[in-house]
Design an enzyme around this catalytic site. Structure first.
Site, PDB file in Angstrom:
ATOM      1  N   GLU A  11      -0.285 -13.460 -23.516  1.00  0.00           N
ATOM      2  CA  GLU A  11       0.811 -13.472 -22.555  1.00  0.00           C
ATOM      3  C   GLU A  11       1.332 -14.880 -22.295  1.00  0.00           C
ATOM      4  O   GLU A  11       2.193 -15.096 -21.461  1.00  0.00           O
ATOM      5  CB  GLU A  11       0.420 -12.761 -21.244  1.00  0.00           C
ATOM      6  CG  GLU A  11      -0.963 -13.055 -20.743  1.00  0.00           C
ATOM      7  CD  GLU A  11      -1.420 -12.115 -19.620  1.00  0.00           C
ATOM      8  OE1 GLU A  11      -0.640 -11.282 -19.157  1.00  0.00           O
ATOM      9  OE2 GLU A  11      -2.579 -12.257 -19.202  1.00  0.00           O
TER      10      GLU A  11
ATOM     11  N   HIS B 189       0.829  -1.210   0.000  1.00  0.00           N
ATOM     12  CA  HIS B 189       0.000   0.000   0.000  1.00  0.00           C
ATOM     13  C   HIS B 189       0.851   1.242   0.000  1.00  0.00           C
ATOM     14  O   HIS B 189       0.519   2.247  -0.622  1.00  0.00           O
ATOM     15  CB  HIS B 189      -0.882   0.012   1.249  1.00  0.00           C
ATOM     16  CG  HIS B 189      -2.095  -0.819   1.087  1.00  0.00           C
ATOM     17  ND1 HIS B 189      -2.654  -1.521   2.106  1.00  0.00           N
ATOM     18  CD2 HIS B 189      -2.848  -1.058  -0.002  1.00  0.00           C
ATOM     19  CE1 HIS B 189      -3.709  -2.162   1.664  1.00  0.00           C
ATOM     20  NE2 HIS B 189      -3.847  -1.897   0.388  1.00  0.00           N
TER      21      HIS B 189
ATOM     22  N   CYS C 177       0.138  -3.962 -23.867  1.00  0.00           N
ATOM     23  CA  CYS C 177      -0.176  -3.271 -22.616  1.00  0.00           C
ATOM     24  C   CYS C 177       0.813  -3.633 -21.512  1.00  0.00           C
ATOM     25  O   CYS C 177       0.689  -3.158 -20.383  1.00  0.00           O
ATOM     26  CB  CYS C 177      -1.604  -3.569 -22.168  1.00  0.00           C
ATOM     27  SG  CYS C 177      -1.894  -5.309 -21.832  1.00  0.00           S
TER      28      CYS C 177
ATOM     29  N   ASP D 205       4.090 -10.781 -18.659  1.00  0.00           N
ATOM     30  CA  ASP D 205       3.919 -12.224 -18.506  1.00  0.00           C
ATOM     31  C   ASP D 205       4.479 -12.992 -19.700  1.00  0.00           C
ATOM     32  O   ASP D 205       5.023 -14.082 -19.528  1.00  0.00           O
ATOM     33  CB  ASP D 205       2.437 -12.566 -18.300  1.00  0.00           C
ATOM     34  CG  ASP D 205       2.050 -12.407 -16.842  1.00  0.00           C
ATOM     35  OD1 ASP D 205       2.818 -12.883 -15.982  1.00  0.00           O
ATOM     36  OD2 ASP D 205       1.017 -11.791 -16.562  1.00  0.00           O
TER      37      ASP D 205
HETATM   38  C1  PEP Z   1       1.386  -8.196 -18.618  1.00  0.00           C
HETATM   39  O1  PEP Z   1       1.495  -9.347 -18.197  1.00  0.00           O
HETATM   40  O2  PEP Z   1       2.214  -7.668 -19.390  1.00  0.00           O
HETATM   41  C2  PEP Z   1       0.231  -7.375 -18.204  1.00  0.00           C
HETATM   42  C3  PEP Z   1      -0.014  -6.205 -18.751  1.00  0.00           C
HETATM   43  O3  PEP Z   1      -0.545  -7.854 -17.204  1.00  0.00           O
HETATM   44  P1  PEP Z   1      -0.122  -7.814 -15.638  1.00  0.00           P
HETATM   45  O4  PEP Z   1       1.158  -7.032 -15.545  1.00  0.00           O
HETATM   46  O5  PEP Z   1      -1.253  -7.165 -14.938  1.00  0.00           O
HETATM   47  O6  PEP Z   1       0.039  -9.261 -15.333  1.00  0.00           O
HETATM   48 MG    MG Z   2      -0.170 -10.308 -17.214  1.00  0.00          MG
END
Ligand code: PEP
Ligand code: MG
Length: 695
Positions: A556, A318, A627, A580
């Site tokens: 991913e 947090h 992303c 990931d």
């Molecule tokens: C990723 O795995 O790149 C992703 C955007 O998801 P997270 O980081 O939330 O696992």
């Molecule tokens: Mg991910």
């Protein structure tokens, strides 16, 4: 009940000595503050011999202390018998005609590595002007909140509240506990009200829930019924609870231990009648603490505090979340020797790299200041163009959208020029909860976020991606040997299908307010997409909401990249989660500190998977975004353009800079460069190519 004095040191660089210079020469005595031994071999061999030789030059009796033992500092064997290792704190004391001078000189000698040059020597704070500057002066930790700050150390020490163990009247003690708990509820509620951002305020609402946690209360009440005072029973209960959580091999739950301590101390102060003391840092302070509580962090005086380092915590605690939202650079898990740095020590805190640079030279400080000024100027220039589209030199548009975790970030994203949201990490909305959010509550949250974006902007709402490093307190899943390979993301559908269905229904109710896209995480098989798609279709039919909603998947897992062409026939869009995808391609835990350097998303294997994904999507007229963290990496932008990526979903503060980066290149040149990158052998070679290309 009494209170021991605060251990905050005065601002300014204290003398490393407390001496008795008033006495006659013959009776001088002096004791140093603890200093850290920087030598990699500790105080053995050459460093110990150097210390003994130097000590013998003084007439005074000189003792070296480590822990509870002290030995004659003029005896090599005695010093070696102390077994002082690198990083240990030692103290010197002397008695005799030249005691002060001896301690002063010898402590400086120890701090400087006993004159033995060592590549990795770390200079502790009590070094005086007599000490030669070390070659490397830095302490490492985990990056918790990005940013650079130049400031001076201010140590935060929590005072101990001393409590009586026993009490005569259990029923009176019980009343005291109940009253303190009630008052704590009132305090925490008003604290939550005073915080404008509802998501941050929720942290304190979660504290309120802890106050009625049955196990915690049972522990305390049982202590009282065994004759303990309310204060002692409560203290033992919350500390035991916190230790239990902290010992779990789970960063998020371990972070909650700090919340328990925070609320625990609040109640303890109320029982003990002790006032909460405010932090009173000087200007330009970099705080160093064992741990900060969320309450302390939320109340930091931004005019004085430039950043902080804590020994405890992790990037998802947090405290780290709050630091990021306050825009304060921060490091968690800092080298524990940082706790011994003297107040007033000048440092540079690099929250991006997780490094605290000690005693920077004037030139280094100047360089940072210049860098900060340049970055601020560049940021201001980029911001003036932030609402414009990101179009390459040869006319190709790349959509720049934001990764967000709450409503506040949705608003900030719009202000920074985001063309929408490419990833709403919906699980972030509920990490603090101990009870499941109702469908109604979720619908309100998603609708508010969609409304903040408006009907022209895209909202990619990712369904719950829990498991792995993101457990949900209200949904305890059975322990797994390999949580990253276990029930994670879409696999929740197998064990708790109703949770996912309720989330989808709530999401559909936000459809009228933005261009809603629903995205499923951790997809590995075609069956998963088919089932998820069918479920959304059923809910659309049942609710008569969101008939034009698009359904997409995160890429991913390597299986999806390899079969991208098939997946593209089943999904409306792809978004590549490079965090990931890198972890699963290289089989390297994304949070492993030792593997952080080699688990590089620029590895050619990951790039080839990205290329396959992009080709597969385009063959079927589907768009593909990125992303993962790679999209926010400036150097990777031309590469992703060259690999055919249509959309980059990036962290909110980097939106204007990423747009500016897109505008610098032609897609044609990016494609040629990307083709070369795909054929390289190592991530290092890819980096070199990109550095050359972006220079
Ligand atoms: C990723 O795995 O790149 C992703 C955007 O998801 P997270 O980081 O939330 O696992
Ligand atoms: Mg991910």
């Amino acid at each position: 009940m009494t209170q021991t004095p605060r251990h905050f040191e005065e601002h300014g660089i204290p003398s490393p000595l407390s001496g008795d210079p008033a006495g006659s020469k013959a009776s001088e005595s002096a004791t140093s503050e603890p200093v850290v031994v920087p030598n990699t071999v500790g105080l053995h061999a050459r460093p110990a011999a150097a210390l003994v030789n130097a000590a013998k030059a003084y007439a005074s009796e000189i003792r070296l202390r480590r822990g509870t033992r002290d030995v004659n500092a003029k005896s090599l064997v005695s010093i070696m018998s102390l077994g002082v290792r690198q990083g240990d704190a030692v103290q010197l004391s002397a008695c005799g005609p030249d005691a002060i001078e001896a301690v002063h000189a010898l402590i400086a000698l120890i701090a400087s590595g006993c004159g033995v040059s060592e590549e990795e020597a770390v200079l502790p704070p009590s070094a005086t002007s007599a000490i030669k500057p070390p070659q490397i002066q830095r302490m490492m930790g985990t990056p918790a909140a990005p940013g650079l700050a130049v400031g001076t150390i201010f140590q935060v020490r929590q005072h101990e509240i001393i409590v009586e163990k026993q009490a005569d009247d259990p029923s009176r003690e019980r009343q005291r506990l109940d009253l303190a708990l009630q008052n704590a509820v009132t305090q925490v509620a008003s604290l939550a009200e005073s915080i404008a951002d509802p998501d941050k305020a929720a942290i304190f609402s979660a504290h309120e829930e802890l106050l009625s946690d049955p196990e915690l209360l049972d522990l305390a009440i049982s202590g009282i019924s065994h004759g303990q005072s309310a204060a002692y029973a409560w203290q033992s209960a919350f500390q035991a609870y916190a230790v239990q959580l902290a010992s779990l091999d789970n960063e998020v739950l371990a972070g909650r231990a700090n919340d328990i301590r925070d609320i625990g101390r609040r109640v303890l102060r109320l029982i003990a009648g002790v006032q909460e003391e405010a932090l009173t840092p000087p200007d330009n302070a970099i705080l160093i603490a064992e741990d900060l509580t969320p309450s302390e962090t939320a109340h930091l005086d931004r005019n004085k505090v430039l950043g902080f380092c804590t020994k405890g915590g992790g990037a998802s605690s947090h405290v780290a979340i709050l630091a990021r939202s306050l825009g304060l650079p921060a490091i968690c898990g800092i080298d524990e020797r940082a706790l011994q740095l003297a107040n007033g020590t000048t440092v540079i805190l690099d929250g991006h790299a997780g490094v605290l640079h000690l005693h920077p030279s004037t030139e280094a400080i100047q360089a940072i200041r210049t860098q900060q000024t340049r970055a601020a100027q560049q940021f201001a220039i980029n911001l003036t163009h932030a609402s414009e589209q990101a179009i390459t030199q040869d006319g190709h548009r790349i959509e720049i959208v934001a990764n967000i975790g709450n409503l506040q970030e949705a608003r900030e994203a719009v202000a920074q020029g985001a063309e929408g949201v490419g990833l709403l990490r919906s699980e972030f909305l509920y990490l603090e909860r101990t009870t499941a959010p109702s469908e109604e509550e979720q619908a309100t949250t998603y609708s508010n976020i969609a409304q903040a974006l408006g009907p022209q902007r895209i909202l990619v709402l990712r369904t719950l991606d829990i498991g792995g490093d993101k457990p949900l307190p209200y949904l305890p899943l059975p322990p797994e040997d390999n949580p990253y390979l276990g029930i994670r993301g879409i696999r929740l559908n197998q064990v708790e299908p109703e949770i996912l269905r309720a989330q989808v229904r709530a999401a559909l109710r936000a459809a009228p307010y933005a261009r809603l896209h629903i995205m499923f995480p951790m997809i590995a098989t075609l069956e998963e997409v088919r089932e998820a798609r069918a479920m959304v279709q059923n809910e659309i039919t049942a609710t008569r909401c969101g008939s034009d909603v698009k359904i997409g998947i995160m890429v991913e897992v390597p299986s999806v990249a390899v079969m991208a062409e098939k997946f593209a026939q089943e999904a409306d869009f792809f978004s590549i989660g490079t965090n990931d995808l890198t972890q699963y391609t290289l089989a390297m835990d994304r949070g492993h500190p030792r593997l952080a350097q080699i688990a590089d998303a620029l590895h050619p294997s990951v790039l080839n998977f990205i290329a396959m994904t992009s080709d597969g999507a385009h063959k079927h007229g589907k768009w593909v975004g990125v992303c993962g963290g790679m999209a926010s990496d400036m150097i990777a932008v031309p590469l992703l353009i060259g690999l055919g990526i249509d959309e980059l979903s990036v962290s909110v503060p980097s939106i204007p800079a990423i747009k500016a980066q897109v505008r610098k290149f032609s897609k044609k040149a990016c494609i040629e460069m990307a083709q070369k990158a795909l054929r390289l052998d190592t991530a290092k070679e890819v980096r070199a190519l990109l550095e050359e290309f972006t220079r």
